[in-house]
Write a protein that holds these residues in place. Sequence first.
Motif, short mmCIF file in Angstrom:
data_model
loop_
_atom_site.label_atom_id
_atom_site.label_comp_id
_atom_site.label_asym_id
_atom_site.label_seq_id
_atom_site.Cartn_x
_atom_site.Cartn_y
_atom_site.Cartn_z
N THR A 22 0.86 -1.18 0.00
CA THR A 22 0.00 0.00 0.00
C THR A 22 0.89 1.23 0.00
N GLU A 52 -1.92 6.00 -1.59
CA GLU A 52 -3.17 5.31 -1.28
C GLU A 52 -3.57 5.54 0.16
N LEU A 101 -5.39 10.00 -5.15
CA LEU A 101 -6.01 8.85 -5.79
C LEU A 101 -5.66 8.78 -7.28
N VAL A 140 -2.52 6.88 -7.58
CA VAL A 140 -2.74 5.45 -7.31
C VAL A 140 -3.34 4.77 -8.53
N TYR A 174 -11.64 -2.53 -7.00
CA TYR A 174 -10.35 -2.20 -6.41
C TYR A 174 -9.73 -3.41 -5.71
N LEU A 187 -5.93 -3.29 -4.66
CA LEU A 187 -5.93 -2.03 -3.91
C LEU A 187 -6.85 -2.23 -2.69
N THR A 228 -7.88 0.87 -0.61
CA THR A 228 -8.84 1.69 -1.34
C THR A 228 -10.20 1.00 -1.40
#
Length: 221
Positions: free
Chosen positions: A22, A26, A58, A61, A174, A179, A182
Amino acid sequence: MSLTDLLGPLLEPAFTFMGASTSWAELLGFATGVLTVWLVVRQHMANWPIGIVNVVFLGLVFLAVGLYADAALQIVYVVLGLYGWWQWLYGGAERSRLTISATRPAEWLWLIVSGGAVTVLLTAVLASWTNSAVPFWDALTTALSLMATYGQCRKLVESWWLWITADLIYIPLYAYKALYLTSALYVLFLGLCVAGLLSWRRELAARSLPVAATGAAGTTA
């Protein structure tokens, strides 16, 4: 110092969870995102500048993991954030602060038509010109988010339904892209959106009651 040198450290790992790293971007996107939506629920003006910072994090990311439509969407969010900020301050009657209202049928019509067109166009672009593994879902969530952001800028209570729909797609999308933080953020967003919907509906109903009462009194007289 170049922009890459400045922003590059934000993509460095902050921690690792379930085998996936991560990044700091993020993590910061998570924190500012929760704060932004909470402020929107409370109709606090600070949601707009904090929201602009959030979309920068974001955007980095999404660009890093190949969600190109979502990355480009963050640029649009900056513009819409400035527009929404101005609308909330001066978009009401005689340039007063904007109040909550319901979406008119004509607005629903052009939102649905434009949202459908954006979905079709972006799906074709992403499928043909990028290596996106999820072109349709990337395009659909982009269209829904744009529709919801417009509604939020205009304080339309139904914008929360659009955000709820988008979040229900974003959560597994996500997670599929690893992710996980997220994805967890959008679970929180989902809960905040439900709270926002209930709060805005209560305020709209409360503001309508005196008008209804006055009308009823006039009819009786």
